[in-house]
Design an enzyme around this catalytic site. Structure first.
Site, PDB file in Angstrom:
ATOM      1  CB  CYS A 253      72.947   0.227  -3.122  1.00 29.33           C
ATOM      2  SG  CYS A 253      73.922   0.543  -4.605  1.00 29.33           S
TER       3      CYS A 253
ATOM      4  CG  HIS B  51      77.791  -1.385  -7.765  1.00 32.79           C
ATOM      5  ND1 HIS B  51      76.496  -1.074  -8.102  1.00 32.79           N
ATOM      6  CD2 HIS B  51      77.910  -1.108  -6.444  1.00 32.79           C
ATOM      7  CE1 HIS B  51      75.846  -0.639  -7.028  1.00 32.79           C
ATOM      8  NE2 HIS B  51      76.679  -0.652  -6.005  1.00 32.79           N
TER       9      HIS B  51
ATOM     10  CG  HIS C 106      77.656  -3.655  -2.292  1.00 34.16           C
ATOM     11  ND1 HIS C 106      76.417  -3.623  -1.694  1.00 34.16           N
ATOM     12  CD2 HIS C 106      77.715  -2.538  -3.065  1.00 34.16           C
ATOM     13  CE1 HIS C 106      75.752  -2.545  -2.104  1.00 34.16           C
ATOM     14  NE2 HIS C 106      76.524  -1.862  -2.933  1.00 34.16           N
ATOM     15  CD  GLU C 107      81.358  -0.976  -3.613  1.00 38.53           C
ATOM     16  OE1 GLU C 107      80.674  -0.846  -2.583  1.00 38.53           O
ATOM     17  OE2 GLU C 107      81.068  -0.396  -4.686  1.00 38.53           O
TER      18      GLU C 107
HETATM   19  O1  LIG Z   1      78.360   0.403  -3.743  1.00 38.47           O
HETATM   20  C1  LIG Z   1      78.513   1.116  -2.737  1.00 38.47           C
HETATM   21  N1  LIG Z   1      77.522   1.836  -2.229  1.00 38.47           N
HETATM   22  O2  LIG Z   1      76.341   1.765  -2.843  1.00 38.47           O
HETATM   23  C2  LIG Z   1      77.691   2.698  -1.067  1.00 38.47           C
HETATM   24  C3  LIG Z   1      76.571   2.590  -0.063  1.00 38.47           C
HETATM   25  N2  LIG Z   1      76.481   1.261   0.506  1.00 38.47           N
HETATM   26  C4  LIG Z   1      77.360   0.873   1.457  1.00 38.47           C
HETATM   27  O3  LIG Z   1      78.281   1.547   1.797  1.00 38.47           O
HETATM   28  C5  LIG Z   1      77.103  -0.473   2.051  1.00 38.47           C
HETATM   29  C6  LIG Z   1      76.226  -0.602   3.119  1.00 38.47           C
HETATM   30  C7  LIG Z   1      76.002  -1.853   3.668  1.00 38.47           C
HETATM   31  C8  LIG Z   1      76.639  -2.982   3.182  1.00 38.47           C
HETATM   32  C9  LIG Z   1      77.515  -2.842   2.122  1.00 38.47           C
HETATM   33 CL1  LIG Z   1      78.316  -4.214   1.500  1.00 38.47          CL
HETATM   34  C10 LIG Z   1      77.743  -1.590   1.553  1.00 38.47           C
HETATM   35 CL2  LIG Z   1      78.825  -1.399   0.204  1.00 38.47          CL
HETATM   36 NI    NI Z   2      76.210  -0.005  -4.027  1.00 40.35          NI
END
Ligand SMILES: O=CN(O)CCNC(=O)c1cccc(Cl)c1Cl
Ligand code: NI
Length: 189
Positions: free
Chosen positions: A116, A163, A159-160
């Site tokens: 993240c 947030h 994941h988003e």
């Molecule tokens: O919230 C977004 N970020 O923090 C951006 C950086 N992380 C990634 O791109 C990322 C990396 C691995 C697994 C997932 Cl699921 C994600 Cl989302």
């Molecule tokens: Ni993230």
């Protein structure tokens, strides 16, 4: 000729900033020009971060998603840019007021774990998420969309959306044994 790079790592808030743990506010329509501009800037960041030259030039950490709270704007909006194996966009959208309508019992976790931009440390471990989800979301014009997702795009969207609810990926990692998942969790990738 200098590229126009509007969001850099300096704009991304990190652990400790309360915005990261807050529930973001629903977006009302019609969206303001500022909100629409932010959406474009967030997608631009993802494109820049996935471009090796620009990422190196502007010291961007690569990302496949970016949620508005990560740039300290506590509204329910996220940009997602998931590339396929040929670096073509597999899933590229700005999701406004996304809601998971249904989710599979089957769980999935990425073999390499998650990272993240708002977490300046490696947190090893499997992050169990639903393997399939049905997403309801709105686009910048307020049109409603219902999208079924599975595997990597589904994981990124979860994941988003986390947030927007003040949840960070490591909240899901098994504290006792980070690489322990139950039998209905498939390890992807
Ligand atoms: O919230 C977004 N970020 O923090 C951006 C950086 N992380 C990634 O791109 C990322 C990396 C691995 C697994 C997932 Cl699921 C994600 Cl989302
Ligand atoms: Ni993230």
């Amino acid at each position: 000729m200098e590229e126009l790079v509007l969001i850099t790592m300096d704009n991304i808030i990190r652990e400790g900033n309360p915005t990261l743990r807050a529930r973001a506010k629903a977006v009302s329509f019609p969206m303001s020009d500022d909100q629409k501009q932010l959406a474009h800037d967030m997608m631009e960041f993802l494109e820049n971060s996935q471009n090796p030259e620009l990422a190196e030039k502007y010291k961007l950490r690569a990302g496949v998603g970016l949620a508005a709270p990560q740039v300290d704007v506590s509204i329910r909006m996220t940009a997602v840019l998931v590339p396929d194996e040929n670096d073509e966009p597999l899933f590229k959208h700005i999701l406004v007021n996304p809601t998971i309508l249904s989710e599979s019992v089957k769980m999935a976790a990425l073999s390499e774990g998650e990272g993240c931009l708002s977490v300046d440390r490696e947190v090893p471990g499997y992050v169990p998420r639903h393997d399939r989800i049905t997403l309801r979301w709105y686009d910048l014009d307020g049109n409603k969309h219902i999208t079924k997702l599975r595997d990597y795009p589904a994981i990124v969207c979860q994941h988003e959306i986390d947030h927007l609810n003040g949840i960070l990926f490591f909240d899901h990692i098994n504290k006792k044994n980070p690489f322990n998942v139950d039998e209905n969790t498939v390890i992807l990738g």
